[in-house]
Design a protein around this motif. Structure first.
Motif, short mmCIF file in Angstrom:
data_model
loop_
_atom_site.label_atom_id
_atom_site.label_comp_id
_atom_site.label_asym_id
_atom_site.label_seq_id
_atom_site.Cartn_x
_atom_site.Cartn_y
_atom_site.Cartn_z
N GLN A 43 81.68 36.14 17.88
CA GLN A 43 81.83 35.27 16.73
C GLN A 43 81.28 33.88 17.01
OE1 GLN A 43 86.10 35.91 16.31
NE2 GLN A 43 85.79 36.81 14.30
N VAL A 44 81.58 33.36 18.19
CA VAL A 44 81.09 32.03 18.56
C VAL A 44 79.56 32.03 18.66
CG1 VAL A 44 80.99 30.34 20.45
CG2 VAL A 44 83.19 31.27 19.72
N LEU A 45 79.00 33.03 19.30
CA LEU A 45 77.55 33.07 19.47
C LEU A 45 76.84 33.16 18.12
CD1 LEU A 45 77.32 35.42 22.57
CD2 LEU A 45 76.54 33.05 22.46
N VAL A 46 77.31 34.02 17.24
CA VAL A 46 76.67 34.17 15.93
C VAL A 46 76.84 32.89 15.10
CG1 VAL A 46 76.74 35.44 13.75
CG2 VAL A 46 76.83 36.68 15.92
N ALA A 47 77.97 32.24 15.23
CA ALA A 47 78.18 30.98 14.52
C ALA A 47 77.16 29.93 14.96
CB ALA A 47 79.59 30.47 14.75
N CYS A 48 76.70 30.05 16.19
CA CYS A 48 75.70 29.14 16.73
C CYS A 48 74.28 29.67 16.54
CB CYS A 48 75.97 28.89 18.21
SG CYS A 48 77.54 28.02 18.51
N ASP A 49 74.15 30.69 15.68
CA ASP A 49 72.85 31.28 15.33
C ASP A 49 72.19 31.96 16.52
OD1 ASP A 49 71.17 31.90 13.24
OD2 ASP A 49 69.81 30.23 13.62
N ALA A 103 84.44 22.85 19.33
CA ALA A 103 85.25 21.64 19.17
C ALA A 103 85.51 21.30 17.71
CB ALA A 103 84.56 20.46 19.87
N THR A 104 84.81 21.96 16.79
CA THR A 104 85.01 21.70 15.37
C THR A 104 86.24 22.43 14.85
OG1 THR A 104 83.67 23.60 14.65
CG2 THR A 104 82.51 21.52 15.05
N ARG A 105 86.65 22.07 13.65
CA ARG A 105 87.78 22.75 13.03
C ARG A 105 87.48 24.23 12.83
NH1 ARG A 105 90.22 20.30 7.57
NH2 ARG A 105 90.72 18.65 9.09
N ALA A 106 86.26 24.55 12.39
CA ALA A 106 85.88 25.95 12.19
C ALA A 106 85.92 26.71 13.52
CB ALA A 106 84.49 26.03 11.58
N GLY A 107 85.47 26.06 14.58
CA GLY A 107 85.48 26.70 15.89
C GLY A 107 86.88 26.97 16.39
N ARG A 108 87.77 25.99 16.23
CA ARG A 108 89.16 26.16 16.68
C ARG A 108 89.86 27.22 15.85
NH1 ARG A 108 88.74 20.45 16.76
NH2 ARG A 108 89.89 20.31 14.79
N ARG A 109 89.54 27.26 14.55
CA ARG A 109 90.15 28.26 13.68
C ARG A 109 89.69 29.67 14.07
NH1 ARG A 109 89.46 28.28 7.08
NH2 ARG A 109 90.64 30.17 6.65
N LEU A 110 88.43 29.77 14.45
CA LEU A 110 87.88 31.06 14.84
C LEU A 110 88.52 31.54 16.15
CD1 LEU A 110 84.12 31.99 14.79
CD2 LEU A 110 85.51 32.45 16.79
N SER A 128 94.13 31.60 19.26
CA SER A 128 94.81 31.47 20.55
C SER A 128 93.93 31.85 21.73
CB SER A 128 96.07 32.36 20.56
OG SER A 128 95.72 33.72 20.37
N SER A 129 92.68 32.21 21.47
CA SER A 129 91.77 32.58 22.56
C SER A 129 91.36 31.35 23.35
CB SER A 129 90.52 33.27 22.00
OG SER A 129 90.85 34.44 21.30
N LYS A 130 91.03 31.57 24.59
CA LYS A 130 90.61 30.49 25.48
C LYS A 130 89.29 29.89 25.00
CE LYS A 130 89.17 29.81 30.30
NZ LYS A 130 87.72 29.66 30.03
N THR A 131 89.21 28.57 25.00
CA THR A 131 87.97 27.90 24.63
C THR A 131 86.92 28.14 25.71
OG1 THR A 131 89.19 26.16 23.46
CG2 THR A 131 86.91 25.67 24.08
N PRO A 132 85.74 28.60 25.33
CA PRO A 132 84.71 28.87 26.33
C PRO A 132 84.36 27.62 27.14
CG PRO A 132 84.10 29.79 24.20
CD PRO A 132 85.29 28.93 23.97
N ASP A 133 84.27 27.79 28.45
CA ASP A 133 83.82 26.70 29.32
C ASP A 133 82.50 27.10 29.95
OD1 ASP A 133 84.51 28.61 31.20
OD2 ASP A 133 86.34 27.57 31.85
N LEU A 134 81.99 26.25 30.84
CA LEU A 134 80.69 26.51 31.43
C LEU A 134 80.66 27.82 32.20
CD1 LEU A 134 77.85 25.32 31.83
CD2 LEU A 134 78.70 24.23 33.92
N GLN A 135 81.73 28.14 32.90
CA GLN A 135 81.78 29.39 33.65
C GLN A 135 81.70 30.61 32.73
OE1 GLN A 135 82.01 30.26 37.23
NE2 GLN A 135 81.34 32.05 36.07
N GLU A 136 82.46 30.57 31.63
CA GLU A 136 82.45 31.70 30.71
C GLU A 136 81.07 31.87 30.07
OE1 GLU A 136 84.92 33.61 26.93
OE2 GLU A 136 85.60 31.75 27.86
#
Length: 204
Positions: free
Chosen positions: A139-145, A169-176, A179-187
């Protein structure tokens, strides 16, 4: 519907990303500096490092396949799955095989446009092709095109994180993410590694 936030974000993503200030390395300009750990992650998953690495014995799992029930696809909840099944879309493969416009028209739901269905398909396709990828990752990747494994595999971790970081970091991103972990550089570096082991959809 999870797809609505993704569609809305993608429509404005080019402007949003353009407004963020980045260094020439692709890191937000207000970053306080790259840590040793971050440098290690970037170096580990740089194109040159990936090219020189050999295939390991790690067994990778695909969490979605064309044979999976359509309810297992990202952004498809039980209610929407039931409606899709009434249209003969029972599996993920069925969803991928249909035209997005046709599906949207037959659903007769003003909240579900052809673009929404296309996003569902792109998310499912990424999960079917990239091992270890979870629904919220797709979902995150597709949201970023970013809709193809080759796009992921062709980036270094720092560049991909510079694309993904502002969105989550946006509202849409947090809503998506919920409760999942926010992706960091390692992920993000893991996504790149996994994308380099992507399978063709026809062999999924």
């Amino acid at each position: 519907l999870g797809g609505e936030d993704v569609v809305s974000h993608r429509m404005a993503s080019q402007h949003d990303q353009g407004s963020a200030a980045f260094t020439d390395g692709g890191v937000p300009s207000d970053d306080k500096g790259t840590t040793d750990e971050s440098r290690a992650v970037v170096a580990r998953f740089s194109p040159s490092a990936r090219a020189s690495s050999t295939a390991g014995s790690t067994q990778r799992t695909f969490y979605l396949s064309p044979e999976s029930p359509v309810v297992d696809a990202p952004s498809i909840g039980p209610k929407m799955a039931s409606r899709l099944e009434s249209l003969g879309i029972v599996s993920v493969g069925d969803l991928l095989a249909r035209q997005a416009v046709e599906v949207a028209e037959r659903l007769k739901d003003r909240r579900v446009k052809a673009a929404t269905v296309a996003v569902w398909q792109q998310q499912a396709r990424l999960m079917c092709r990239i091992p270890q990828l979870r629904g919220h990752d797709a979902q995150v990747l597709v949201a970023c095109d970013i809709t193809e494994p080759e796009q992921v595999a062709g980036l270094d971790a720092r560049t991909l994180f510079a694309i993904v970081g502002p969105f989550v970091a946006t509202r849409a991103g947090r809503r998506l993410l919920r409760s999942s972990k926010t992706p960091d550089l390692q992920e993000v570096a893991d996504w790149i590694d996994w994308a380099n082991h992507a399978r063709p959809l026809r062999a999924a």
